[in-house]
Scaffold this motif. Structure first.
Motif, mmCIF file in Angstrom:
data_model
loop_
_atom_site.group_PDB
_atom_site.id
_atom_site.type_symbol
_atom_site.label_atom_id
_atom_site.label_comp_id
_atom_site.label_asym_id
_atom_site.label_seq_id
_atom_site.Cartn_x
_atom_site.Cartn_y
_atom_site.Cartn_z
ATOM 1 N N CYS A 89 30.813 -1.439 75.765
ATOM 2 C CA CYS A 89 31.182 -2.855 75.626
ATOM 3 C C CYS A 89 30.000 -3.790 75.813
ATOM 4 N N GLY A 90 29.053 -3.412 76.678
ATOM 5 C CA GLY A 90 27.903 -4.275 76.936
ATOM 6 C C GLY A 90 28.073 -5.217 78.100
ATOM 7 N N CYS A 92 30.509 -4.536 81.035
ATOM 8 C CA CYS A 92 31.092 -4.001 82.278
ATOM 9 C C CYS A 92 29.972 -3.660 83.267
ATOM 10 N N CYS A 95 27.735 -0.756 81.953
ATOM 11 C CA CYS A 95 26.890 -1.150 80.810
ATOM 12 C C CYS A 95 25.754 -2.062 81.269
ATOM 13 N N CYS A 103 30.738 3.521 80.093
ATOM 14 C CA CYS A 103 31.369 2.202 79.935
ATOM 15 C C CYS A 103 32.796 2.229 80.491
ATOM 16 N N LEU A 104 33.143 1.176 81.217
ATOM 17 C CA LEU A 104 34.456 1.120 81.879
ATOM 18 C C LEU A 104 35.515 0.433 81.024
#
Ligand SMILES: NC(=O)c1ccc[n+]([C@@H]2O[C@H](COP(=O)([O-])OP(=O)(O)OC[C@H]3O[C@@H](n4cnc5c(N)ncnc54)[C@H](O)[C@@H]3O)[C@@H](O)[C@H]2O)c1
Ligand SMILES: [Zn+2]
Ligand SMILES: [Zn+2]
Length: 379
Positions: A89-90, A92, A95, A103-104
């Motif tokens: 996602c960039g 979280c 990230c 990534c969460l």
């Protein structure tokens, strides 16, 4: 569109499936020019996982942007891009810290997402004509325009960064000696990365002649584990002392060294033996908490017989896990563009999509020099 679809253990087929569409404003659709087959795909192909029939494979993807969601700001139709196998996602916690492999956001209940991979979220694979890329501004890495060096750049999706990650986990530094187990694509990329990082001597352990030959071609020292105990072979060449660093690029489907059977902990134990006291070991090779085909009850639960006492006694440090591709792909892209790296030496076959079923069969058997296959849906 045409896509490589999982049917049952040891069988994939090329079939018509629905075209992917923009689902969120920050998606793009990429027309795939190159999508590689990975050793990780073989875990699903061999029926070792819970992958369901119908899954479209392919997490190593390169192509051109064909459709752009209304919220995408940095990409336009026609851009040539390569995507990390990780979907991330960039924003979280993981990230932001650079752990895009964990990534969460993209795969609730589990850390980390990927295209076309069991348990890694609802993302279709790219061994197909088109691919939906979520969080596209974050997940697309732009490449120089044109079609040159697709076979080099596609390796930025996974194995070049993953091999590099093995060296990063082991903190391979100039002048060091390194023992890499596995001369598959990941092992060869780890050896190549170790040399790029200035290692003095790199050993590569396997038994497949063509793969050991590729290791020798890049300047590594091939070690055939069928000839004699590989740790002893390495130590003998280092005056009895072990290697400064180690990389496990095999994973849990490791083969016993002088017998025809699987022994899931053999590489970890051999590495513990092959490195010197206080060494660091990077483990990009895959280990999973469940293996339906496990060699015994414990192994089926991912519980391996690793010599932890010896590891402690030698003061070793071990780094593991999925590669956070985005941490390395930009720098490695620029090495390729500058002509300082040419990872495509591992690519043995570039084939049209229709030949995927035979390519899977041969790559799985490691025959006829099938080291790394790049599928070309547009060919
Ligand atoms: N961490 C990550 O992000 C990541 C990414 C990609 C792949 N992987 C994993 O990396 C591993 C390697 O991937 P690959 O594409 O190179 O697979 P591969 O199956 O093509 O290569 C594995 C190689 O290991 C060799 N081997 C088997 N037993 C051995 C032993 N005891 N000693 C030395 N070599 C042995 C095999 O002959 C083979 O050549 C797989 O487990 C894959 O799932 C991890
Ligand atoms: Zn892969
Ligand atoms: Zn994230």
């Amino acid at each position: 569109m045409r896509a490589v679809v999982y049917k049952r253990p040891f069988e994939v087929a090329v079939e018509d499936v629905p075209d992917p569409r923009i689902e969120q404003p920050n998606d793009v659709i990429v027309r795939i020019a190159a999508s590689a087959i990975c050793g990780s795909d073989l875990h699903m192909y061999e029926g070792r996982t819970a992958a369901k029939p119908g899954l479209v494979f392919g997490h190593e993807n390169l192509g051109t942007v064909e459709d752009v969601g209304s919220g995408v700001v940095s990409l336009k139709v026609g851009d040539r891009v390569v995507m990390p196998f990780n979907v991330a996602c960039g924003f979280c916690k993981n990230c932001v810290a650079g752990y895009t492999g964990f990534c969460l956001t993209v795969n609730p209940g589990f850390a980390g997402g990927a295209y076309g991979y069991v348990a890694m979220g609802p993302y279709g694979g790219g061994q197909a004509e088109h691919l939906r890329v979520p969080f596209a501004d974050f997940n697309c890495l732009k490449l120089p325009p044109g079609q040159e060096r697709d076979a080099d750049y596609v390796l930025l999706a996974d194995i070049f960064p993953t091999g590099y990650h093995g060296c990063e986990l082991a903190q391979v530094s100039p002048g060091e000696t390194v023992a890499v187990y596995g001369a598959g694509p990941v092992g060869l990329m780890a050896a190549y990365s170790a040399l790029i990082r200035g290692a003095a001597k790199v050993f590569v352990v396997d038994k497949v002649a063509e793969r050991l030959q590729k290791a020798a071609e890049i300047g590594a020292i091939p070690i055939n584990f069928e000839d004699a105990d590989p740790a002893s072979q390495i130590k003998d060449q280092l005056g009895g002392e072990g290697a400064d660093k180690g990389v496990d690029a095999v994973g849990y489907q490791a083969q016993a060294h002088q017998e025809q059977r699987e022994e899931p902990a053999v590489v970890l134990n051999s590495l513990i033996d092959a490195v010197r006291a206080t060494a660091m070991i990077g483990v990009p090779g895959l280990y999973v908490p469940t293996d339906p085909g496990g060699v015994d009850e414990q192994a089926a639960q991912g519980k391996l017989q690793v010599g932890f006492g010896r590891l402690f006694e030698k003061g070793l440090r071990v780094g593991t896990g999925q590669c956070n591709v985005k941490r390395y792909n930009r720098q490695l892209r620029d090495l390729i563009t500058a002509g300082r790296a040419k990872p495509s030496f591992v690519v043995s076959h570039e084939l049209p999509l229709d030949q995927a079923p035979q390519a899977y069969q041969k790559f799985d058997k490691r025959v006829e020099g099938y080291t790394k296959v790049v599928l070309k849906p547009a060919a």
